[in-house]
Design a protein around this motif. Structure first.
Motif, PDB file in Angstrom:
ATOM      1  N   PHE A 818     -34.137 -89.391  18.287  1.00  0.00           N
ATOM      2  CA  PHE A 818     -34.503 -90.373  17.267  1.00  0.00           C
ATOM      3  C   PHE A 818     -34.434 -89.790  15.854  1.00  0.00           C
ATOM      4  N   SER A 819     -33.606 -88.798  15.644  1.00  0.00           N
ATOM      5  CA  SER A 819     -33.580 -88.157  14.334  1.00  0.00           C
ATOM      6  C   SER A 819     -32.674 -88.872  13.356  1.00  0.00           C
ATOM      7  N   HIS A 820     -31.715 -89.622  13.854  1.00  0.00           N
ATOM      8  CA  HIS A 820     -30.880 -90.384  12.944  1.00  0.00           C
ATOM      9  C   HIS A 820     -31.671 -91.555  12.385  1.00  0.00           C
ATOM     10  N   GLU A 821     -31.295 -91.964  11.208  1.00  0.00           N
ATOM     11  CA  GLU A 821     -32.045 -93.017  10.525  1.00  0.00           C
ATOM     12  C   GLU A 821     -32.122 -94.277  11.370  1.00  0.00           C
ATOM     13  N   HIS A 828     -40.625-101.223  17.273  1.00  0.00           N
ATOM     14  CA  HIS A 828     -41.751-100.363  16.952  1.00  0.00           C
ATOM     15  C   HIS A 828     -41.338 -98.909  16.808  1.00  0.00           C
ATOM     16  N   GLU A 829     -40.138 -98.543  17.301  1.00  0.00           N
ATOM     17  CA  GLU A 829     -39.699 -97.158  17.148  1.00  0.00           C
ATOM     18  C   GLU A 829     -39.523 -96.807  15.678  1.00  0.00           C
ATOM     19  N   TYR A 830     -39.359 -97.803  14.831  1.00  0.00           N
ATOM     20  CA  TYR A 830     -39.246 -97.518  13.408  1.00  0.00           C
ATOM     21  C   TYR A 830     -40.569 -96.997  12.862  1.00  0.00           C
ATOM     22  N   GLU A 848     -38.978 -82.360  24.133  1.00  0.00           N
ATOM     23  CA  GLU A 848     -37.957 -81.413  24.588  1.00  0.00           C
ATOM     24  C   GLU A 848     -37.163 -81.968  25.754  1.00  0.00           C
ATOM     25  N   TYR A 849     -37.784 -82.830  26.561  1.00  0.00           N
ATOM     26  CA  TYR A 849     -37.016 -83.445  27.644  1.00  0.00           C
ATOM     27  C   TYR A 849     -35.909 -84.322  27.058  1.00  0.00           C
ATOM     28  N   LEU A 850     -36.265 -85.164  26.100  1.00  0.00           N
ATOM     29  CA  LEU A 850     -35.252 -86.023  25.486  1.00  0.00           C
ATOM     30  C   LEU A 850     -34.177 -85.195  24.797  1.00  0.00           C
ATOM     31  N   ARG A 851     -34.616 -84.157  24.104  1.00  0.00           N
ATOM     32  CA  ARG A 851     -33.643 -83.311  23.407  1.00  0.00           C
ATOM     33  C   ARG A 851     -32.704 -82.619  24.394  1.00  0.00           C
ATOM     34  N   GLY A 898     -30.249 -95.130  18.428  1.00  0.00           N
ATOM     35  CA  GLY A 898     -31.450 -94.664  19.102  1.00  0.00           C
ATOM     36  C   GLY A 898     -31.303 -94.665  20.601  1.00  0.00           C
ATOM     37  N   GLU A 899     -32.306 -94.157  21.239  1.00  0.00           N
ATOM     38  CA  GLU A 899     -32.326 -94.113  22.688  1.00  0.00           C
ATOM     39  C   GLU A 899     -33.142 -95.245  23.285  1.00  0.00           C
TER      40      GLU A 899
END
Length: 960
Positions: A818-821, A828-830, A848-851, A898-899
């Motif tokens: 979720f690091s991209h704008e 709600h992720e915003y 870290e799991y997502l990464r 986003g994911e």
């Protein structure tokens, strides 16, 4: 250190005397006092160039004074043994990413690969990623190995030219880093804070506010509201400052609960030595005490019992405990702890919408105001902040300006069409039509500043010097400094004045100079390094001497250093200042600022044109005398129109960098009060809810340098400083200049309860910044000397489409979730990450799991509808939650998107097409998009999910 505070820039005596006659008796002027200009003159090119050089060397003298004092301080006994681990390292690494992005063979391969991959996806040849994971991964490994073999000679040549830092002593390296950090021959675009123009203020879209506790309701649930500044009353939307003075004796005493915004802090609305900086952060951990948590949580208390029978604190939430309503079953009353995230998101949303609604009221008030009605004019003035005459001129039939002549042009329509696709749908209907109206850009050559559209510029251009860089020990910015104004009629005005410190928001490196890289005159550069060391050892503050004698002693050392710098840089400074003077006096260069015809960005582009410095690598030193080109090592200059959102199809494409996305926020109409670094820190402190950064170097460079789609690359925290900054070279260059412009008071303390950084922490802070800059310059100079890379990047200069210019600006494919704008620009992720309420260990585990899942992916996963505009994609899901339901982490999407959600992925009913306020065109069947659903026209906003013109949005598989 009164000498530090009183060091002047050797202002000519005649100007000082004239200033003393028109100012206060003590010869000083306040930041708001008007200082008249001298009689104007008509400058020739030679005269203007000489005046620019005079300003330039005056700014250099201030920088040299700071270097002498800083290096002297670092040699004191209490700091003599302090040495960073990074100072012992000499290997520079990580630059290979930039080489791959700009070399012609790599770009041709990436383009062919992406086109072939997109053709297979659109044709349905590839099928689902899960069914063909092995084949796709094997192909990716083979391609990566082949590319590494083909590029090996190029990278070996760059490695051969890498400078040897081990030959220097520790003191010599620090002295050289100080001299090169001043960037004497660099040119930057500096974005400074600018209050919104009155006519642009109505369309301003504000950032989510910092929240504070309003009260607890009858069920002990917190009611949150936007935090307001104690001094000005405005909503705090960026960093904040609190008074930690035990017994504050200021004119307006503060309590520890009171906060002020950055604007009031810089305006000294409260003593700055009382204040401590805090990032915008999630406050739930501060207000939800164990007692409040037990009142909110009405689940079975036995589920919160530790092995020894001790009652565990209910908040932060432990994921191993099954709270009521966790499975998402209907008609089950949810535990209050699970509803806290809704309270946060609602409060942030309301805090943002309130500013938008205020803008609507302002426009409505202006429309209804009668110019001759004094009462209505006064009311409109209070609401809008405009003056009486402005209100009267805008009253009765006021309409927002729509172009140069009032009508919409084709470019206006195309710009709106493009912006409507790029803006998160939450704010799309509130976007203004002049997205860059609040962004002020100045051109900076070394210490010289050139800008238009500012007060006291005589309707033209203001020429001045930057604030002295903060190396560690610096002089004050209250010194009298000369400045000039070149009016739109090309008349030159001069004066001496005192300016408040600039509020820098971002720095965009344009060209990188070569001083102190031992390229052109290595012997003279080494002599200057030794001269700086000797000056730092000779200068002493003798209490037996008067302040004047101490000041004169320091100035003598500065003049000796300046004399050597003139020998080293003189010809190149003359070349660049003559070029700037020629541009300023050219009749084709517009000087007068105009919001639509000649804003400050257009003006800066006219001074530094792409056809002159567009080549990625600058001319070699022996070619400068014959080609009359500007001297530089590396150029990040792009043509107008290059700052666009990049669509990513494969892992060989170049995604938008951090600074690019920060600028794209302005394009979307969002005007952040925070600078680039503080905005990036919000990911960790506010949106992610961690309350701190996770890995080393992130306190200064707040990103995760883990590379996505690359199993062989390491992860952040195991990286070196060189690798960390070279993951985003363009962003790192700008971030370093931003740090060097920051005072010590603009950093939060590293230890809770303290007011600021200690002297040792401050020294480590400055050394880390200087070392990061040194690693960047080391590889930059090696690339500059590489003939193979020069040949491989010539295509950038002749390629007709400006979109390729931004290849120099991008960075790695971020594995940071979720690091991209636009990753967190979905619902709600915003506002808040799904892991924000968990205990710290589980937060890091989820993160870290997502990464790591993105690292393991063979390539970018995009929607089958076409390009990466789709939110969907074949979602991996994630590990099931401990309560046994099938919800999981987000479905993976394209790199620029986003994911989906994590905790809620797969269980949301979605938003139907008939959502109020225009979210979706028609009601209809929902389409699964990363665990969320939307309307039939390509998702939630009809036409935005699953491709440019709709599509199925892809299938986001929920949990496994």
């Amino acid at each position: 250190m009164e000498v530090v505070a009183s060091l002047s820039m050797q202002v000519p005596l005649r100007k000082v005397r004239r200033l003393q006659r028109i100012s206060k008796p003590d010869g000083n002027t306040s930041a708001t006092e008007y200082v008249p200009w001298e009689e104007p003159s008509v400058p020739t090119k030679e005269k203007l160039a000489n005046e620019l050089q005079s300003l330039y060397w005056g700014g250099v003298r201030q920088e040299l004074a700071g270097m002498i004092l800083t290096l002297r301080g670092w040699q004191q006994s209490q700091y003599s043994s302090l040495e960073l681990e990074e100072e012992k390292e000499s290997q520079t690494e990580g630059y290979e990413h930039l080489v791959d992005q700009v070399s012609e063979s790599s770009r041709q391969f990436a383009q062919n690969y992406s086109q072939e991959r997109l053709r297979k996806i659109q044709g349905g040849i590839m099928g689902k990623r899960k069914q063909r994971a092995y084949e796709e991964y094997s192909q990716a490994v083979f391609i990566a190995c082949r590319r590494a073999y083909e590029d090996q000679p190029l990278k070996e040549e760059i490695r051969k030219f890498m400078p040897d830092r081990q030959a220097e002593s520790l003191l010599e390296r620090r002295a050289r880093m100080l001299l090169q950090s001043a960037s004497f021959l660099d040119i930057d675009k500096v974005i400074t804070y600018n209050s919104p123009l009155p006519q642009a203020k109505f369309w301003k879209r504000s950032a989510p506010p910092q929240l504070t506790l309003a009260r607890f309701d009858e069920s002990s649930m917190p009611k949150l509201k936007a935090l307001r500044c104690k001094a000005c009353g405005d909503v705090v939307r960026g960093i904040l400052f609190k008074c930690l003075e035990p017994k504050c004796q200021a004119a307006v005493p503060f309590t520890p609960k009171d906060s002020i915004c950055e604007t009031c802090f810089r305006g000294s609305r409260h003593p700055q030595n009382h204040m401590t900086k805090f990032y915008k952060h999630l406050i739930l951990r501060d207000i939800i005490t164990p007692r409040i948590g037990r009142q909110i949580c009405f689940c079975d208390p036995t589920t919160r019992t530790a092995p020894k029978g001790r009652d565990l604190p209910p908040f932060p939430i432990d994921d191993t405990i099954l709270h009521r309503g966790r499975k998402g079953k209907p008609k089950v009353l949810k535990c209050g702890l699970l509803l806290l995230s809704d309270r946060v998101m609602e409060a942030k949303y309301q805090g943002t919408i309130s500013a938008i609604e205020k803008g609507k009221k302002q426009i409505q008030m202006l429309k209804q105001t009668k110019p001759n009605d004094k009462t209505m004019v006064q009311s409109a003035s209070r609401l809008t902040g405009l003056g009486r005459r402005q209100i009267q001129s805008r009253g009765r039939g006021y309409t927002a300006p729509q172009g140069r002549g009032g009508e919409k042009t084709m470019s206006d329509i195309e710009e709106e069409k493009l912006a409507s696709k790029e803006i998160p749908l939450l704010y799309r209907k509130f976007t203004n039509r002049y997205p860059f109206g609040n962004v002020h850009v100045a051109l900076m050559f070394g210490p010289l500043m050139i800008e238009n559209g500012v007060p006291d510029s005589k309707g033209g251009v203001l020429l001045s010097t930057r604030d002295p860089l903060c190396f560690g020990v610096n002089g004050t910015t209250d010194d009298l400094r000369p400045e000039m104004a070149l009016s739109h009629k090309r008349l030159l005005y001069e004066r001496v004045s005192k300016k408040p410190p600039r509020r820098v928001k971002a720095s965009l490196k344009q060209i990188v100079g070569d001083p102190f890289q031992y390229l052109s005159q290595p012997t003279l550069e080494r002599e200057l390094i030794q001269l700086l060391i000797a000056a730092s050892k000779r200068y002493r503050e003798d209490p037996r001497q008067t302040i004047e004698l101490q000041k004169q002693s320091l100035e003598n050392e500065v003049l000796a250093l300046q004399s050597g710098l003139i020998q080293l840089l003189g010809e190149r400074v003359v070349s660049i200042t003559s070029h700037l003077a020629d541009r300023l006096l050219d009749s084709n260069t517009k000087l007068k600022w105009s919001l639509t015809a000649n804003n400050c960005q257009n003006f800066c582009d006219s001074l530094l044109q792409w056809n002159e410095v567009g080549s990625f690598l600058g001319p070699l030193p022996n070619n400068l005398t014959t080609t009359n080109e500007l001297p530089y090592m590396m150029s990040f200059v792009t043509r107008p129109g290059s700052y666009l959102r990049e669509k990513v199809v494969s892992k060989f494409d170049v995604p938008n960098g951090l600074t690019e996305e920060y600028l794209l926020k302005f394009r979307q109409g969002r005007h952040d009060d925070s600078d680039l670094v503080d905005t990036l820190q919000e990911y960790w402190h506010d949106w992610g809810g961690f309350g701190c950064t996770l890995y080393r170097y992130q306190n200064l460079f707040p990103w995760d340098c883990t590379v996505a789609y690359s199993k062989t690359a390491g992860t952040c925290n195991s990286c070196s400083l060189s690798n960390h900054v070279w993951s985003f070279p363009f962003d790192s260059y700008g971030t370093i200049m931003l740090h060097l412009a920051r005072q010590k008071s603009l950093y939060p303390p590293e230890i809770a309860g303290t007011r600021c950084l200690s002297n040792e922490q401050w020294m480590r802070n400055r050394l880390t910044v200087l070392l990061a800059h040194d690693y960047l310059l080391a590889a930059t100079s090696a690339m500059y000397r590489s003939t193979l890379l020069r040949t491989a990047t010539d295509w950038l200069r002749i390629y007709p489409h400006e979109r390729v210019d931004r290849l120099k600006l991008g960075g790695i494919h971020r594995a940071q979730p979720f690091s991209h704008e636009f990753d967190k620009g979905r619902y709600h992720e915003y506002m808040l990450a799904d892991w924000a309420l968990l205990v710290k260990e589980q937060q890091i585990e989820r993160y870290e799991y997502l990464r790591d899942r993105r690292v393991l992916l063979p390539d970018v996963v995009i929607a089958s509808g076409g390009d990466d505009d789709g939110d969907g994609g074949d979602g991996d899901g994630g590990p099931p939650l401990n309560d046994g339901d099938n919800t999981g982490y987000a479905g993976w999407t394209g790199d620029d998107l986003g994911e989906g959600n994590s905790l809620d992925c797969g269980i949301e009913d979605g938003w139907d097409g008939d959502y109020p306020d225009g979210y979706g065109d028609d009601p209809g069947d929902a389409i699964d998009v990363g665990g969320l659903t939307g309307g039939p026209d390509g998702g939630v906003n009809g036409g935005d999910v699953g491709g440019d013109d709709g599509g199925d949005g892809g299938g986001g598989d929920g949990g496994e």
